[in-house]
Motif scaffolding. Structure first.
Motif, short mmCIF file in Angstrom:
data_model
loop_
_atom_site.label_atom_id
_atom_site.label_comp_id
_atom_site.label_asym_id
_atom_site.label_seq_id
_atom_site.Cartn_x
_atom_site.Cartn_y
_atom_site.Cartn_z
N GLN A 55 97.95 11.45 31.36
CA GLN A 55 99.07 11.10 32.23
C GLN A 55 98.59 10.53 33.55
O GLN A 55 99.13 9.54 34.05
CB GLN A 55 99.96 12.33 32.49
N LEU A 56 97.55 11.13 34.11
CA LEU A 56 96.97 10.62 35.36
C LEU A 56 96.40 9.23 35.17
O LEU A 56 96.65 8.32 35.96
CB LEU A 56 95.89 11.58 35.87
N ALA A 57 95.64 9.06 34.10
CA ALA A 57 95.01 7.76 33.85
C ALA A 57 96.04 6.66 33.64
O ALA A 57 95.82 5.51 34.05
CB ALA A 57 94.11 7.86 32.62
N SER A 58 97.18 6.99 33.05
CA SER A 58 98.20 5.97 32.79
C SER A 58 98.76 5.38 34.08
O SER A 58 99.35 4.31 34.07
CB SER A 58 99.33 6.55 31.95
N GLN A 59 98.56 6.05 35.19
CA GLN A 59 99.00 5.52 36.49
C GLN A 59 98.05 4.45 37.03
O GLN A 59 98.40 3.72 37.94
CB GLN A 59 99.10 6.66 37.50
N TYR A 60 96.83 4.37 36.47
CA TYR A 60 95.81 3.49 37.03
C TYR A 60 95.29 2.43 36.05
O TYR A 60 94.81 1.39 36.47
CB TYR A 60 94.62 4.32 37.53
N VAL A 61 95.34 2.71 34.76
CA VAL A 61 94.77 1.78 33.77
C VAL A 61 95.71 1.60 32.59
O VAL A 61 96.61 2.40 32.36
CB VAL A 61 93.40 2.29 33.24
N LYS A 62 95.49 0.52 31.83
CA LYS A 62 96.32 0.24 30.66
C LYS A 62 95.67 0.72 29.36
O LYS A 62 96.37 0.98 28.40
CB LYS A 62 96.60 -1.25 30.57
N VAL A 63 94.35 0.81 29.33
CA VAL A 63 93.65 1.17 28.12
C VAL A 63 92.58 2.21 28.43
O VAL A 63 91.89 2.11 29.44
CB VAL A 63 92.97 -0.07 27.49
N ILE A 64 92.45 3.18 27.53
CA ILE A 64 91.39 4.19 27.65
C ILE A 64 90.65 4.24 26.32
O ILE A 64 91.28 4.32 25.27
CB ILE A 64 91.97 5.59 27.94
N LEU A 65 89.34 4.18 26.37
CA LEU A 65 88.53 4.33 25.18
C LEU A 65 87.88 5.70 25.23
O LEU A 65 87.30 6.08 26.23
CB LEU A 65 87.45 3.24 25.12
N SER A 66 88.01 6.43 24.15
CA SER A 66 87.41 7.77 24.16
C SER A 66 86.62 7.99 22.89
O SER A 66 86.77 7.31 21.91
CB SER A 66 88.48 8.84 24.30
#
Length: 66
Positions: A55-66
């Motif tokens: 949820q935090l990351a969605s405020q700053y980036v569009k894509v996350i690779l994990s």
């Protein structure tokens, strides 16, 4: 958190921190269980911080690779 701050500073990267409360953890618990489709304690325990950080990351980036 201190080590992460030091690494971010050393690498010159942007670092975001979020410390969640027990109340916030309890509030997202039903959603986490719903999306996991599991009540397995080990799975739920590790999924709660992942859910919150997503949820935090969605405020700053569009894509996350994990």
């Amino acid at each position: 958190m201190k080590a992460a701050r030091l690494v971010a500073e050393h690498l010159g990267t942007i670092h975001h921190e979020y410390v969640y409360t027990e109340a916030e953890m309890s509030a997202v618990l039903p959603d986490v269980i719903y999306y996991l489709e599991s009540f397995d304690p080990a799975l739920v325990r590790s999924a709660i911080p992942c859910y919150i950080v997503s949820q935090l990351a969605s405020q700053y980036v569009k894509v996350i690779l994990s």
